[in-house]
Design a protein around this motif. Structure first.
Motif, PDB file in Angstrom:
ATOM      1  N   VAL A 222       7.465 -15.962  -2.646  1.00 39.51           N
ATOM      2  CA  VAL A 222       7.652 -14.559  -2.931  1.00 39.51           C
ATOM      3  C   VAL A 222       6.978 -14.417  -4.511  1.00 39.51           C
ATOM      4  N   ARG A 223       7.545 -15.099  -5.350  1.00 42.01           N
ATOM      5  CA  ARG A 223       7.485 -14.849  -6.834  1.00 42.01           C
ATOM      6  C   ARG A 223       5.937 -15.573  -7.252  1.00 42.01           C
ATOM      7  N   ASP A 224       5.621 -16.793  -6.844  1.00 45.82           N
ATOM      8  CA  ASP A 224       4.167 -17.139  -7.183  1.00 45.82           C
ATOM      9  C   ASP A 224       3.230 -16.898  -6.565  1.00 45.82           C
ATOM     10  N   GLY A 225       3.335 -16.677  -5.270  1.00 46.35           N
ATOM     11  CA  GLY A 225       2.361 -16.722  -4.070  1.00 46.35           C
ATOM     12  C   GLY A 225       1.781 -17.892  -3.853  1.00 46.35           C
ATOM     13  N   ILE A 226       2.436 -19.123  -4.159  1.00 49.60           N
ATOM     14  CA  ILE A 226       1.916 -20.296  -3.871  1.00 49.60           C
ATOM     15  C   ILE A 226       2.623 -20.803  -2.635  1.00 49.60           C
ATOM     16  N   TRP A 227       1.996 -21.266  -1.663  1.00 48.70           N
ATOM     17  CA  TRP A 227       2.719 -21.765  -0.371  1.00 48.70           C
ATOM     18  C   TRP A 227       2.863 -23.567  -0.697  1.00 48.70           C
ATOM     19  N   LEU A 228       3.949 -23.460  -0.810  1.00 59.99           N
ATOM     20  CA  LEU A 228       4.590 -24.997  -0.996  1.00 59.99           C
ATOM     21  C   LEU A 228       4.843 -25.456   0.348  1.00 59.99           C
ATOM     22  N   THR A 229       4.868 -26.860   0.683  1.00 58.86           N
ATOM     23  CA  THR A 229       5.397 -27.629   1.903  1.00 58.86           C
ATOM     24  C   THR A 229       6.467 -28.222   1.326  1.00 58.86           C
ATOM     25  N   PRO A 230       7.493 -28.672   2.321  1.00 54.68           N
ATOM     26  CA  PRO A 230       8.643 -29.431   1.771  1.00 54.68           C
ATOM     27  C   PRO A 230       8.006 -30.754   0.991  1.00 54.68           C
ATOM     28  N   GLU A 231       6.952 -31.424   1.493  1.00 59.22           N
ATOM     29  CA  GLU A 231       6.600 -32.312   0.804  1.00 59.22           C
ATOM     30  C   GLU A 231       6.113 -32.005  -0.602  1.00 59.22           C
ATOM     31  N   ASN A 232       5.309 -30.968  -0.952  1.00 58.50           N
ATOM     32  CA  ASN A 232       5.073 -30.410  -2.215  1.00 58.50           C
ATOM     33  C   ASN A 232       6.168 -30.543  -3.099  1.00 58.50           C
ATOM     34  N   LEU A 233       7.276 -29.897  -2.608  1.00 60.51           N
ATOM     35  CA  LEU A 233       8.262 -29.613  -3.428  1.00 60.51           C
ATOM     36  C   LEU A 233       9.328 -30.652  -3.869  1.00 60.51           C
ATOM     37  N   ARG A 234       9.138 -31.841  -2.849  1.00 59.32           N
ATOM     38  CA  ARG A 234       9.715 -33.125  -3.486  1.00 59.32           C
ATOM     39  C   ARG A 234       8.893 -33.716  -4.626  1.00 59.32           C
ATOM     40  N   GLU A 235       7.375 -33.658  -4.615  1.00 61.29           N
ATOM     41  CA  GLU A 235       6.458 -34.029  -5.638  1.00 61.29           C
ATOM     42  C   GLU A 235       6.895 -33.254  -6.900  1.00 61.29           C
ATOM     43  N   ILE A 236       7.242 -32.050  -6.896  1.00 62.22           N
ATOM     44  CA  ILE A 236       7.519 -31.301  -8.137  1.00 62.22           C
ATOM     45  C   ILE A 236       8.992 -31.685  -8.507  1.00 62.22           C
ATOM     46  N   TYR A 237       9.833 -32.042  -7.645  1.00 64.35           N
ATOM     47  CA  TYR A 237      11.368 -32.312  -8.146  1.00 64.35           C
ATOM     48  C   TYR A 237      11.110 -33.707  -9.063  1.00 64.35           C
ATOM     49  N   ALA A 238      10.424 -34.545  -8.159  1.00 66.30           N
ATOM     50  CA  ALA A 238      10.067 -35.834  -8.960  1.00 66.30           C
ATOM     51  C   ALA A 238       9.230 -35.484 -10.134  1.00 66.30           C
TER      52      ALA A 238
END
Length: 511
Positions: A222-238
């Motif tokens: 909603v905020r960034d207009g970027i569609w992240l998958t759970p895998e993408n989010l784990r990469e960002i966390y790391a």
């Protein structure tokens, strides 16, 4: 003797006033007779006749009232009832005469509830209704679902009309449908001035003190207009070292260590592909009012007949949006319109809202989607939860299966509509309030565009904008009417400002 005299007076007949005169003769005193008196029926006959006359008049009165109500109901069609808060306004577009003062719109202090919104009847899934939308042709409308109320009309546009709409869009030029950060998002954040703890509480939907992957994903999309998958989010966390224990959950302390734009800065540094956006397409807007191409005006008239709404509401809605999806193009599941709360203003009626609230949404009561070509592969319109027994937002992402992901999981949607040239699809984004107006948002209207695997996909959207706040919609129509009268005085002719004059393209939100 006294007793017999009284008894004799008690049995004298009491005649009704029928014009006859009777002379009262003294009765002779006779010895008691062993006989019973036969009661006379003249009085009861008079009472019964009076009762029958009263009942006849009563029933005739009731029947006349019912006939009058039916006459008023069937002589006020949908197009006459809802044109504007003043029904006479519907006819003013065809002449240049100003109505008398007694027929002017009511003041801003309040508008009488004399408008209602007719709704199409779904009956049941698979039900087919015949429609007469253009001369010498009968269309068939099939019910595809009841939650949301969804219909399909094959052959709504001819091949020639599809070609003209596509060419007009190409002639005007198309723009990217989505930028990375929605315009005005940072200003909104500053206006709200929320602390990290407050943001955490808003994101923590189940209030368990931890942020699950799906809660963060919803916020990012909603905020960034970027569609992240759970895998993408784990990469960002790391990459941000935001989840030291690696359990995929963010505590309040871990969330506080992140900046409000940490995800965005990380993605900008890494680079964002078009396939990672919520929407990957190009679009433009085509005006359908006076002076527009005949095909566009005919299309709007047909939509008016289909929806059974008055032309005033259709005329004051958004222009026609034309969208092109190239191979790989998609639009993840979304709602065309958002829920409206007391502190939220509709985009199209913000001029009449008399409020400075930063919250706005596109109040799109009806969506009419047109397929302008038949897609070689993919490109279906998916309704992930159509006719589900229940709707729960948190259940849309389970076991890393995201039902809103139209690039991966379109085949898991409850309903998919194949893109066929000339076909129209209509659905309601809001329920009825039970009193003939807009009610709550229909959450089952969640839909998206499946990824185009081969070829190109062309579609167009007609949205009918109606404010769930009756008074705001009525004030807006009054403002437009008054503006049209002022313009007519300046130009010497009756006219109304077009939606493009009232709104800029920025007002057409891509929800």
């Amino acid at each position: 003797m006294v007793r017999n005299h009284i008894r004799s007076k008690m049995i004298e007949p009491q005649d009704c006033d029928d014009g006859d005169e009777h002379e009262t003769l003294p009765l002779p005193t006779l010895p008691p007779m062993p006989r019973e008196r036969v009661p006379l029926q003249k009085s009861s006959i008079c009472s019964r006749s009076y009762f029958m006359v009263v009942m006849v008049f009563f029933h005739v009165y009731i029947i006349n009232v019912i006939v009058l109500l039916l006459y008023v109901h069937y002589n006020n069609g949908p197009g006459d009832v809802l044109a504007t808060p003043n029904r006479d306004e519907a006819s003013r577009g065809s002449n240049h005469h100003k109505p008398p003062e007694s027929h002017q719109q009511p003041s801003y202090s309040g508008f009488q509830r004399d408008m209602y919104l007719p709704r199409l009847e779904g009956i049941r899934v698979g039900h087919v209704q015949k429609l007469s939308l253009v001369p010498d042709k009968v269309h068939e409308m099939q019910t595809l679902s009841l939650k949301p109320l969804l219909f399909e009309i094959p052959g709504f546009l001819s091949e020639e009309e599809c070609r003209v709409v596509v060419q007009l869009a190409q002639l005007k030029g198309l723009m990217e449908s989505q930028v990375m950060v929605p315009e005005g998002q940072e200003e909104l954040t500053e206006q709200l001035n929320l602390s990290p703890d407050e943001i955490f509480s808003l994101l923590d939907l189940n209030q368990d003190g931890q942020l699950q992957l799906q809660e963060i994903l919803t916020h990012s999309r909603v905020r960034d207009g970027i569609w992240l998958t759970p895998e993408n989010l784990r990469e960002i966390y790391a990459g941000l070292k935001a989840d030291p224990d690696g359990n995929g959950l963010l505590s309040l302390e871990e969330f506080r260590s992140l900046g409000s734009d940490a995800f965005q800065r990380f993605l900008q540094q890494r680079g964002v592909k078009s396939s990672q956006l919520v929407r990957n397409s190009r679009h433009t807007w085509l005006y359908q009012g006076k002076g527009a191409h005949q095909v566009l005006r005919d299309l709007k008239k047909r939509v008016t007949r289909l929806t059974r709404l008055p032309s005033a509401l259709v005329d004051l809605s958004e222009p026609l949006q034309v969208v092109r999806y190239e191979q790989g193009g998609h639009y993840h599941a979304h709602h065309d319109s958002g829920p409206v709360y007391p502190e939220t203003a509709c985009t199209h009626t913000r001029l009449a809202a008399n409020t400075s609230t930063p919250f706005e949404t596109s109040c799109r009561y009806i969506t009419v989607l047109f397929y302008l070509n038949s897609v070689e592969g993919g490109g279906e319109t998916a309704f992930p939860v159509a006719d589900n027994r229940t709707y729960e937002e948190v259940s849309l992402i389970q076991n890393d299966v995201d039902l809103m992901d139209t690039r991966k999981n379109c085949d898991k949607s409850n309903l998919r509509v194949n893109p066929t040239k000339g076909t129209a699809v209509l659905w309601y984004n809001y329920l009825s309030d039970g009193q003939g107006w807009v009610g709550e948002q229909d959450e089952y209207s969640l839909h998206g565009g499946c990824v185009v695997t081969r070829g190109t996909k062309w579609v167009a959207n007609n949205w009918i904008n109606i404010d769930p706040d009756y008074q705001r919609q009525a004030r807006y129509q009054q403002l437009v009417s008054q503006q049209g009268e002022e313009d007519a005085e300046d130009e010497g002719e009756q006219s109304q400002p077009s939606p493009e004059q009232l709104h800029t393209d920025d007002s057409h939100q891509e929800l």
